[in-house]
Design a protein around this motif. Structure first.
Motif, short mmCIF file in Angstrom:
data_model
loop_
_atom_site.label_atom_id
_atom_site.label_comp_id
_atom_site.label_asym_id
_atom_site.label_seq_id
_atom_site.Cartn_x
_atom_site.Cartn_y
_atom_site.Cartn_z
N GLY A 140 0.81 -1.37 0.03
CA GLY A 140 0.17 0.00 -0.02
C GLY A 140 0.86 1.17 -0.19
N ILE A 141 2.32 0.86 -0.08
CA ILE A 141 3.06 2.34 0.07
C ILE A 141 3.72 2.19 -1.29
N VAL A 142 4.50 1.18 -1.82
CA VAL A 142 5.06 1.04 -3.06
C VAL A 142 4.55 -0.06 -3.78
N ALA A 143 4.58 0.13 -5.17
CA ALA A 143 4.21 -0.70 -6.12
C ALA A 143 5.34 -1.33 -6.74
N VAL A 144 5.08 -2.83 -6.92
CA VAL A 144 6.13 -3.38 -7.71
C VAL A 144 5.50 -3.95 -9.13
N PRO A 145 6.05 -4.47 -9.95
CA PRO A 145 5.42 -5.24 -10.93
C PRO A 145 4.72 -6.43 -10.53
N THR A 146 3.70 -6.96 -11.34
CA THR A 146 2.87 -8.08 -11.26
C THR A 146 2.17 -8.48 -9.93
N ALA A 147 2.00 -7.47 -9.27
CA ALA A 147 0.92 -7.20 -8.23
C ALA A 147 0.29 -5.96 -7.98
N LEU A 246 11.18 -2.04 7.44
CA LEU A 246 10.71 -1.27 6.10
C LEU A 246 11.16 0.29 5.83
N LEU A 247 11.53 0.59 7.02
CA LEU A 247 11.81 2.17 7.13
C LEU A 247 12.87 2.49 6.08
N PRO A 248 13.96 1.93 6.10
CA PRO A 248 15.02 2.20 5.03
C PRO A 248 14.58 2.41 3.41
N PHE A 249 13.80 1.18 3.10
CA PHE A 249 13.45 1.18 1.78
C PHE A 249 12.19 2.14 1.46
N VAL A 250 11.31 2.37 2.42
CA VAL A 250 10.58 3.37 2.21
C VAL A 250 11.09 4.77 2.32
N LYS A 251 12.12 5.11 2.96
CA LYS A 251 12.72 6.51 2.82
C LYS A 251 13.47 6.56 1.52
N ASP A 252 13.93 5.61 1.03
CA ASP A 252 14.60 5.52 -0.31
C ASP A 252 13.48 5.92 -1.38
N VAL A 253 12.55 5.24 -1.37
CA VAL A 253 11.36 5.22 -2.24
C VAL A 253 10.90 6.93 -2.15
N TYR A 254 10.55 7.31 -1.02
CA TYR A 254 9.91 8.67 -0.96
C TYR A 254 11.11 9.65 -1.29
N GLN A 256 13.15 9.18 -3.70
CA GLN A 256 13.28 9.18 -5.22
C GLN A 256 11.93 9.96 -5.92
N ARG A 257 10.94 9.97 -5.10
CA ARG A 257 9.71 10.78 -5.63
C ARG A 257 9.83 12.20 -5.42
N ILE A 258 10.32 12.48 -4.20
CA ILE A 258 10.69 13.95 -3.89
C ILE A 258 11.63 14.46 -4.92
N ALA A 259 12.63 13.80 -5.32
CA ALA A 259 13.47 14.18 -6.45
C ALA A 259 12.86 14.26 -7.73
N THR A 260 11.92 13.42 -8.13
CA THR A 260 11.31 13.64 -9.47
C THR A 260 10.43 14.76 -9.17
N TRP A 261 9.64 15.09 -8.40
CA TRP A 261 8.69 16.13 -8.20
C TRP A 261 9.65 17.48 -8.26
N GLU A 262 10.49 17.52 -7.42
CA GLU A 262 11.47 18.62 -7.63
C GLU A 262 11.93 18.92 -9.14
N ALA A 263 12.55 17.87 -9.86
CA ALA A 263 12.80 18.26 -11.17
C ALA A 263 11.96 18.58 -11.98
N TRP A 264 10.74 18.20 -11.98
CA TRP A 264 9.63 18.77 -12.55
C TRP A 264 8.72 19.75 -12.14
#
Length: 279
Positions: A140-147, A246-254, A256-264
């Motif tokens: 419910g936080i991060v989506a991966v292929p085939t699920a 999960l926290l290290p994984f989720v922090k990395d995902v977020y 990446q999301r913030i970096a994309t939002w900032e770039a755009w």
């Protein structure tokens, strides 16, 4: 705030639902265990005849949900903790999963959860207290292929729960979303995960995903019980509680999301159409 609570738990026949129900009963709480086959809870009812109540419930049957909530409330006199645990997974690329399987997954994971919430809320509002716990997942936080279908359902639970929390806080009702990592529960069994017929076009992606995930470090389901008891006993429970590492994984995902939002962001601001130059 500690024990002497009354719980209503869906999907209490096995997995997290069973483990949390038993933990609550063992510390003296009252629990309405709802499940498709009440015989799965017969041993708990026998051990705790005064505090355990097993009720047959298919959460996709809305009338049955309202009847079960009312029966549990009438039996115990109140409900304090509502745990929406019933659910099942669905594997398959978006193109692979048929419509009936998609609808079935959402019927249980989303609409079943909504039915329980809508059945219980009037009772919780009337008593001016209560705690609704909705089971999400790392899916419910991060989506991966085939699920994607299961992840879509859990993303829906996240959004519904976040809005619900803001709506019902005024009534003394709290809402928490529990987001487990991978655990060695029956959820991984064939009866808990639907699988779509595989298309060869996605085989390479599946192999790549399996290689990247490896064997995985599945959590011990029993270790989750103290965390859930701590959650329901907290004076100010969090909106979200992750279970597992999960926290290290989720922090990395977020990040990446913030970096994309900032770039755009320059594109986003231009899309607003207001330069802000008007006096």
């Amino acid at each position: 705030m500690t024990s002497n609570k009354t719980w209503f738990i869906t999907g209490a026949g096995r997995g997290f639902g069973r483990i949390w129900a038993q933990a609550a009963l063992e510390r003296g709480d009252r629990v309405a265990l709802t499940l498709r086959n009440p015989a799965q809870a017969a041993d708990l009812v026998e051990r705790f005849p005064d505090t355990a109540l097993a009720l047959k419930l298919d959460v996709t049957n809305r009338a049955e949900v309202f009847a079960a909530v009312a029966t549990a409330h009438d039996h115990f006199g109140r409900l304090d903790v509502i745990v929406n645990n019933a659910g099942f997974g669905q594997m398959g690329a978006i193109e692979e999963v048929d419509e009936d399987s998609i609808r079935a997954n959402f019927e249980t994971n989303v609409f079943g959860t909504l039915s329980v919430i809508q059945a219980a809320l009037p009772l919780l509002r009337a008593q001016g207290a209560g705690h609704i716990i909705n089971l999400s997942s790392v899916a419910g936080i991060v989506a991966v292929p085939t699920a994607g279908i299961y992840e879509g359902a859990k993303f829906a639970v996240e959004g519904i729960s976040e809005a619900l929390a803001a709506e019902v806080a005024q009534f003394g009702v709290r809402v928490s979303i529990v987001e487990p990592s991978g655990y060695a529960t029956e959820f991984l069994s064939a009866g808990s995960i639907g699988s779509a017929p595989a298309m060869t076009e996605y085989d390479a992606l599946r192999e790549e995903l399996a290689a990247s995930l490896g064997e995985g470090d599945l959590g011990d389901p029993a270790a989750s019980a103290p965390a859930i008891l701590a959650l329901v006993d907290a004076e100010k429970p969090p909106l979200r509680l992750m279970l597992g590492n999960l926290l290290p994984f989720v922090k990395d995902v977020y990040a990446q999301r913030i970096a994309t939002w900032e770039a755009w962001d320059h594109v986003a601001l231009a899309a607003h159409g207001n330069t802000g130059s008007e006096a």
